[in-house]
Design a protein around this motif. Structure first.
Motif, PDB file in Angstrom:
ATOM      1  N   PRO A  31       0.788  -1.239   0.000  1.00 34.17           N
ATOM      2  CA  PRO A  31       0.000   0.000   0.000  1.00 34.17           C
ATOM      3  C   PRO A  31       0.816   1.282   0.000  1.00 34.17           C
ATOM      4  CG  PRO A  31      -0.937  -1.577   1.520  1.00 34.17           C
ATOM      5  CD  PRO A  31       0.368  -2.155   1.049  1.00 34.17           C
ATOM      6  N   SER A  33       3.860   1.848  -1.313  1.00 32.43           N
ATOM      7  CA  SER A  33       4.986   1.766  -2.253  1.00 32.43           C
ATOM      8  C   SER A  33       5.258   3.070  -2.984  1.00 32.43           C
ATOM      9  CB  SER A  33       4.756   0.644  -3.263  1.00 32.43           C
ATOM     10  OG  SER A  33       4.822  -0.598  -2.616  1.00 32.43           O
ATOM     11  N   ASP A  78      -1.642   4.107 -12.616  1.00 31.07           N
ATOM     12  CA  ASP A  78      -2.907   4.075 -11.886  1.00 31.07           C
ATOM     13  C   ASP A  78      -3.236   2.653 -11.448  1.00 31.07           C
ATOM     14  OD1 ASP A  78      -3.311   6.794 -12.694  1.00 31.07           O
ATOM     15  OD2 ASP A  78      -4.067   6.036 -14.596  1.00 31.07           O
ATOM     16  N   ARG A  79      -2.743   1.688 -12.224  1.00 36.52           N
ATOM     17  CA  ARG A  79      -3.019   0.285 -11.943  1.00 36.52           C
ATOM     18  C   ARG A  79      -1.793  -0.542 -12.298  1.00 36.52           C
ATOM     19  NH1 ARG A  79      -8.182  -1.859 -14.673  1.00 36.52           N
ATOM     20  NH2 ARG A  79      -9.069  -0.462 -13.136  1.00 36.52           N
ATOM     21  N   TRP A  92      -3.358  -4.130  -8.499  1.00 40.95           N
ATOM     22  CA  TRP A  92      -3.384  -3.019  -7.553  1.00 40.95           C
ATOM     23  C   TRP A  92      -3.874  -1.757  -8.248  1.00 40.95           C
ATOM     24  CZ3 TRP A  92      -1.365  -3.473  -2.475  1.00 40.95           C
ATOM     25  CH2 TRP A  92      -0.738  -4.682  -2.193  1.00 40.95           C
ATOM     26  N   GLU A  93      -4.620  -0.916  -7.535  1.00 40.46           N
ATOM     27  CA  GLU A  93      -5.013   0.406  -8.018  1.00 40.46           C
ATOM     28  C   GLU A  93      -4.573   1.437  -6.988  1.00 40.46           C
ATOM     29  OE1 GLU A  93      -9.214   0.632  -8.766  1.00 40.46           O
ATOM     30  OE2 GLU A  93      -8.947  -0.045 -10.824  1.00 40.46           O
ATOM     31  N   CYS A  94      -4.246   2.638  -7.475  1.00 40.08           N
ATOM     32  CA  CYS A  94      -3.823   3.681  -6.545  1.00 40.08           C
ATOM     33  C   CYS A  94      -4.900   4.754  -6.416  1.00 40.08           C
ATOM     34  CB  CYS A  94      -2.501   4.301  -6.967  1.00 40.08           C
ATOM     35  SG  CYS A  94      -2.592   5.313  -8.437  1.00 40.08           S
ATOM     36  N   SER A  95      -4.880   5.388  -5.274  1.00 35.58           N
ATOM     37  CA  SER A  95      -5.770   6.515  -4.990  1.00 35.58           C
ATOM     38  C   SER A  95      -5.078   7.382  -3.947  1.00 35.58           C
ATOM     39  CB  SER A  95      -7.130   6.021  -4.476  1.00 35.58           C
ATOM     40  OG  SER A  95      -6.963   5.298  -3.273  1.00 35.58           O
ATOM     41  N   TRP A 104      -1.802   2.408  -2.481  1.00 33.04           N
ATOM     42  CA  TRP A 104      -2.126   1.310  -3.386  1.00 33.04           C
ATOM     43  C   TRP A 104      -3.034   0.323  -2.674  1.00 33.04           C
ATOM     44  CZ3 TRP A 104      -0.981   1.120  -8.448  1.00 33.04           C
ATOM     45  CH2 TRP A 104      -0.003   2.004  -8.918  1.00 33.04           C
ATOM     46  N   GLN A 105      -4.096  -0.100  -3.361  1.00 35.83           N
ATOM     47  CA  GLN A 105      -5.042  -1.064  -2.799  1.00 35.83           C
ATOM     48  C   GLN A 105      -5.092  -2.285  -3.704  1.00 35.83           C
ATOM     49  OE1 GLN A 105      -9.069   0.329  -2.515  1.00 35.83           O
ATOM     50  NE2 GLN A 105      -9.661  -1.352  -1.192  1.00 35.83           N
ATOM     51  N   LYS A 106      -4.946  -3.465  -3.106  1.00 32.20           N
ATOM     52  CA  LYS A 106      -5.021  -4.699  -3.883  1.00 32.20           C
ATOM     53  C   LYS A 106      -6.473  -4.937  -4.260  1.00 32.20           C
ATOM     54  CE  LYS A 106      -2.385  -8.141  -2.726  1.00 32.20           C
ATOM     55  NZ  LYS A 106      -1.836  -9.366  -2.098  1.00 32.20           N
TER      56      LYS A 106
END
Length: 112
Positions: A31, A33, A78-79, A92-95, A104-106
């Motif tokens: 998360p 990174s 973004d992914r 993973w996607e980032c927000s 980063w969220q798996k």
């Protein structure tokens, strides 16, 4: 007028150099990174979302494959989709969190 996305370099206290996608180790990515450089989308690049704009590329990290996607075209991924040499994969996607930090969220994981 083009859209402008605030990146990690624009927020005080969140200065971080982007990680080169070719140096990602899937087993240790997590998360916090930080930003990932999408790199040159003109090289080994694809249009994964089908909108007519190249947005993703494939890089190899040791024996692993990393698919880096920059859907908003700001230069940062973004992914990420990572496939390890043993067949394990994760996506993973980032927000941004409430304080502006990149997280980063798996969103998917499993084995092929």
């Amino acid at each position: 007028m083009d859209a402008f996305l605030i990146t990690a370099g624009h927020i005080d206290g969140h200065e971080a150099e982007a990680l080169d996608a070719g140096r990602i180790e899937p087993e240790t990515f997590g998360p916090s990174s930080g930003p990932v450089d999408a790199g040159d989308l003109n090289f080994d690049a694809f249009d994964l979302d089908g909108d007519g704009t190249v947005d993703s590329r494939v890089v190899h990290s040791d024996d692993d494959v990393v698919i880096v996607s920059d859907f908003d075209r700001d230069g940062s991924a973004d992914r990420l989709t990572m496939i390890e040499s043993d067949g394990d994969y994760s996506a993973w996607e980032c927000s941004r969190d409430d304080e502006g930090a990149l997280v980063w969220q798996k969103i998917d994981a499993g084995a092929l």
